[in-house]
Design a protein around this motif. Structure first.
Motif, PDB file in Angstrom:
ATOM      1  N   ALA A   2       0.844  -1.204   0.000  1.00 50.48           N
ATOM      2  CA  ALA A   2       0.000   0.000   0.000  1.00 50.48           C
ATOM      3  C   ALA A   2       0.875   1.248   0.000  1.00 50.48           C
ATOM      4  N   GLU A   3       1.941   1.217   0.792  1.00 52.71           N
ATOM      5  CA  GLU A   3       2.826   2.383   0.851  1.00 52.71           C
ATOM      6  C   GLU A   3       3.448   2.663  -0.521  1.00 52.71           C
ATOM      7  N   LEU A   4       3.856   1.588  -1.201  1.00 53.94           N
ATOM      8  CA  LEU A   4       4.464   1.746  -2.533  1.00 53.94           C
ATOM      9  C   LEU A   4       3.456   2.293  -3.541  1.00 53.94           C
ATOM     10  N   HIS A   5       2.251   1.747  -3.510  1.00 51.22           N
ATOM     11  CA  HIS A   5       1.258   2.217  -4.470  1.00 51.22           C
ATOM     12  C   HIS A   5       0.860   3.672  -4.192  1.00 51.22           C
ATOM     13  N   LEU A   6       0.775   4.017  -2.916  1.00 47.56           N
ATOM     14  CA  LEU A   6       0.443   5.410  -2.586  1.00 47.56           C
ATOM     15  C   LEU A   6       1.585   6.330  -3.020  1.00 47.56           C
ATOM     16  N   ALA A   7       2.818   5.871  -2.830  1.00 51.04           N
ATOM     17  CA  ALA A   7       3.973   6.702  -3.222  1.00 51.04           C
ATOM     18  C   ALA A   7       3.951   6.970  -4.728  1.00 51.04           C
ATOM     19  N   GLN A   8       3.518   5.974  -5.502  1.00 48.21           N
ATOM     20  CA  GLN A   8       3.421   6.176  -6.961  1.00 48.21           C
ATOM     21  C   GLN A   8       2.429   7.280  -7.297  1.00 48.21           C
ATOM     22  N   LEU A   9       1.465   7.482  -6.398  1.00 47.70           N
ATOM     23  CA  LEU A   9       0.453   8.533  -6.619  1.00 47.70           C
ATOM     24  C   LEU A   9       0.866   9.835  -5.943  1.00 47.70           C
ATOM     25  N   ARG A  10       2.127   9.902  -5.510  1.00 42.43           N
ATOM     26  CA  ARG A  10       2.692  11.074  -4.826  1.00 42.43           C
ATOM     27  C   ARG A  10       2.020  11.303  -3.471  1.00 42.43           C
ATOM     28  N   ILE A  11       1.656  10.203  -2.828  1.00 47.25           N
ATOM     29  CA  ILE A  11       1.098  10.299  -1.473  1.00 47.25           C
ATOM     30  C   ILE A  11       2.079   9.660  -0.509  1.00 47.25           C
ATOM     31  N   GLU A  12       2.543  10.461   0.439  1.00 48.99           N
ATOM     32  CA  GLU A  12       3.475   9.951   1.453  1.00 48.99           C
ATOM     33  C   GLU A  12       2.672   9.376   2.606  1.00 48.99           C
ATOM     34  N   THR A  13       3.113   8.225   3.098  1.00 50.33           N
ATOM     35  CA  THR A  13       2.363   7.597   4.189  1.00 50.33           C
ATOM     36  C   THR A  13       3.232   7.483   5.427  1.00 50.33           C
ATOM     37  N   GLU A  14       2.675   7.874   6.554  1.00 50.03           N
ATOM     38  CA  GLU A  14       3.339   7.610   7.839  1.00 50.03           C
ATOM     39  C   GLU A  14       2.507   6.553   8.551  1.00 50.03           C
ATOM     40  N   TRP A  15       3.194   5.716   9.314  1.00 56.68           N
ATOM     41  CA  TRP A  15       2.496   4.602   9.977  1.00 56.68           C
ATOM     42  C   TRP A  15       2.657   4.729  11.478  1.00 56.68           C
ATOM     43  N   GLU A  16       1.554   4.474  12.175  1.00 60.83           N
ATOM     44  CA  GLU A  16       1.652   4.422  13.633  1.00 60.83           C
ATOM     45  C   GLU A  16       1.121   3.061  14.088  1.00 60.83           C
ATOM     46  N   ASP A  17       1.866   2.427  14.981  1.00 58.26           N
ATOM     47  CA  ASP A  17       1.397   1.130  15.486  1.00 58.26           C
ATOM     48  C   ASP A  17       0.450   1.324  16.664  1.00 58.26           C
ATOM     49  N   VAL A  18      -0.710   0.697  16.560  1.00 59.57           N
ATOM     50  CA  VAL A  18      -1.670   0.709  17.669  1.00 59.57           C
ATOM     51  C   VAL A  18      -1.733  -0.733  18.176  1.00 59.57           C
ATOM     52  N   TRP A  19      -1.453  -0.949  19.455  1.00 62.62           N
ATOM     53  CA  TRP A  19      -1.437  -2.315  19.986  1.00 62.62           C
ATOM     54  C   TRP A  19      -2.857  -2.759  20.283  1.00 62.62           C
ATOM     55  N   VAL A  20      -3.259  -3.848  19.641  1.00 59.77           N
ATOM     56  CA  VAL A  20      -4.661  -4.283  19.779  1.00 59.77           C
ATOM     57  C   VAL A  20      -4.763  -5.735  20.271  1.00 59.77           C
ATOM     58  N   GLU A  21      -3.619  -6.279  20.723  1.00 56.39           N
ATOM     59  CA  GLU A  21      -3.581  -7.690  21.137  1.00 56.39           C
ATOM     60  C   GLU A  21      -4.708  -8.021  22.115  1.00 56.39           C
ATOM     61  N   GLN A  22      -4.793  -7.156  23.134  1.00 53.38           N
ATOM     62  CA  GLN A  22      -5.811  -7.349  24.165  1.00 53.38           C
ATOM     63  C   GLN A  22      -7.218  -7.244  23.563  1.00 53.38           C
ATOM     64  N   ASP A  23      -7.407  -6.222  22.697  1.00 54.11           N
ATOM     65  CA  ASP A  23      -8.730  -5.968  22.113  1.00 54.11           C
ATOM     66  C   ASP A  23      -9.215  -7.149  21.283  1.00 54.11           C
ATOM     67  N   VAL A  24      -8.296  -7.765  20.516  1.00 56.92           N
ATOM     68  CA  VAL A  24      -8.751  -8.821  19.603  1.00 56.92           C
ATOM     69  C   VAL A  24      -8.862 -10.179  20.288  1.00 56.92           C
ATOM     70  N   ARG A  25      -8.173 -10.322  21.434  1.00 54.81           N
ATOM     71  CA  ARG A  25      -8.142 -11.647  22.078  1.00 54.81           C
ATOM     72  C   ARG A  25      -9.544 -12.170  22.395  1.00 54.81           C
ATOM     73  N   ASP A  26     -10.376 -11.318  22.963  1.00 53.70           N
ATOM     74  CA  ASP A  26     -11.704 -11.782  23.401  1.00 53.70           C
ATOM     75  C   ASP A  26     -12.833 -11.236  22.539  1.00 53.70           C
ATOM     76  N   ALA A  27     -12.501 -10.800  21.324  1.00 53.10           N
ATOM     77  CA  ALA A  27     -13.495 -10.046  20.546  1.00 53.10           C
ATOM     78  C   ALA A  27     -14.518 -10.911  19.833  1.00 53.10           C
ATOM     79  N   TRP A  28     -14.221 -12.204  19.614  1.00 50.71           N
ATOM     80  CA  TRP A  28     -14.950 -12.904  18.555  1.00 50.71           C
ATOM     81  C   TRP A  28     -16.191 -13.670  19.004  1.00 50.71           C
ATOM     82  N   GLU A  29     -16.184 -14.210  20.203  1.00 52.51           N
ATOM     83  CA  GLU A  29     -17.298 -15.055  20.676  1.00 52.51           C
ATOM     84  C   GLU A  29     -17.746 -16.014  19.569  1.00 52.51           C
ATOM     85  N   ASP A  30     -18.974 -15.769  19.001  1.00 52.56           N
ATOM     86  CA  ASP A  30     -19.478 -16.689  17.976  1.00 52.56           C
ATOM     87  C   ASP A  30     -19.270 -16.154  16.564  1.00 52.56           C
TER      88      ASP A  30
END
Ligand SMILES: C[S@@+](CC[C@H](N)C(=O)[O-])C[C@H]1O[C@@H](n2cnc3c(N)ncnc32)[C@H](O)[C@@H]1O
Length: 375
Positions: free
Chosen positions: A327-355
């Motif tokens: 995605a970063e490469l394709h956006l760069a081809q369109l002259r769009i610079e991308t910055e990335w921030e990591d959001v930790w979601v381990e806890q959020d996804v662990r119990d999210a699914w139930e059924d």
């Protein structure tokens, strides 16, 4: 030794039209002479960047890598140079760049390889990013024809889900949007809120593609945008929006339909927004790329900001990495610079699914913020 090892390509090379061999020689000489204008002129004249001299196996990209000029490597790649061509000793242009410790030229060649490999994968439908799923979870028309369920799960999580059949023909719910993503949406809005309209324009104009639970739209409302456009095609989502008061909200404009239809209806001089967020369902990387291509036409300028829900491939760390980098490469081809921030979601996804079926299995979310390069 296989039959292929006995093949002699010199006769095939001899059979090439003499003008083509001549223009390849001009290109190779220009690269050897480190003469960039002559390289570009030869390529513009149609010199075959893919051609490899039979005596060494070197093609234009090998010469460009040996020179160590990023501009030359870029020009050759754009002119049809083959990123993975090997010479008679088995070396690629990338090997030459590594041996010279040239990170810049190496990265250009590797990225060309990444783009071409992944594109091939997409076209061949073997990609991990291609959804080969005829159910409502992977097919837009079938999703739009399906009933959605708005509910709270056992843990009090808000869920908007669609029912699909699993491999054994059993019904299973897949979350179209789930409450565990709220933290991601909050952080996204926090980062997008640095956007500014161009001079002379009063107030922020926000475009959100895909309403779902309306989590991000509620957060956008807190930024008091002067115009808040929401694109949404699903009848059940639209009914939910009606029931929850979104249709009459001041400054909110709901465009009923798929983004493919709504945005293609606007011409070259169409509308622009200062904040654009994209989060749909049942679409794959090819759709995302198609949306990316619209960005230069809908972002209001270098102070506008863009983000998308970066969830493709997120069932596996490697796929997720590849999809993010792609995605970063394709956006760069369109002259769009991308910055990335990591959001930790381990806890959020662990119990999210139930059924419901899990769709996010890595412990971190890589949050993209894109901006148009000035100039
Ligand atoms: C994941 S939800 C969006 C969740 C939202 N970000 C939130 O904060 O609640 C995806 C939404 O995209 C909509 N959608 C799916 N395909 C779409 C398309 N082609 N154009 C516009 N919206 C689409 C779905 O109907 C659904 O409402």
């Amino acid at each position: 030794m296989s039959d292929a090892d006995n093949l002699d390509f010199s006769s095939a090379t001899d059979a090439l039209p003499p003008e083509l061999l001549e223009s390849a020689a001009v290109l190779h000489s220009a690269l050897l002479a480190h003469d960039l204008p002559a390289v570009k002129a030869a390529l513009a004249d149609g010199a075959p960047a893919w051609y490899q001299s039979p005596d060494s196996g070197w093609g234009a990209l090998h010469y460009a890598a040996e020179w160590g000029s990023e501009e030359a490597v870029r020009a050759v790649l754009e002119g049809g140079g083959v990123w993975n061509a090997v010479d008679n000793l088995g070396n690629t242009a990338g090997d030459i760049a590594i041996s010279r410790n040239e990170e810049g030229t190496y990265t250009l060649i590797r990225d060309a390889g990444l783009r071409s490999e992944l594109l091939l994968n997409l076209l061949a439908s073997h990609s991990a990013l291609k959804v080969l799923d005829p159910t409502p979870a992977g097919d837009l028309e079938s999703f739009l024809a399906s009933r959605l369920v708005y509910r709270q799960d056992g843990a009090g999580q808000e869920v908007c889900a669609v029912v699909v059949q699993d491999a054994d023909g059993r019904d299973v719910q897949v979350g179209v949007m789930m409450g565990w993503e709220r933290r991601i949406m909050e952080e996204t809005v926090h980062l997008l809120s640095e956007a500014e309209p161009p001079e002379g324009v009063d107030g922020l104009r926000v475009l959100n593609v895909g309403f779902g639970l309306g989590i991000i739209d509620s957060l956008f409302q807190a930024l008091s945008p002067t115009r808040h456009t929401i694109i949404e095609p699903h009848p059940d989502v639209l009914a939910h929006m009606q029931a929850t008061g979104w249709m009459g909200k001041k400054g909110v404009e709901v465009r009923r339909g798929k983004w493919q239809d709504v945005l293609s209806a606007q011409g070259e001089q169409g509308e622009r927004w200062d904040v654009v967020f994209f989060d749909t369902f049942s679409e794959d990387y090819a759709d995302l790329m198609e949306f990316f291509a619209l960005l230069p036409h809908i972002l209001s300028g270098p102070h506008a900001r863009f983000s998308f829900f970066n969830g493709l491939g997120a069932t596996n760390a490697l796929f997720y990495d590849v999809s993010t980098r792609l995605a970063e490469l394709h956006l760069a081809q369109l002259r769009i610079e991308t910055e990335w921030e990591d959001v930790w979601v381990e806890q959020d996804v662990r119990d999210a699914w139930e059924d419901t079926r899990s769709y996010f299995r890595v412990g971190w979310y890589r949050l993209p913020v894109g901006r148009l390069r000035a100039g």
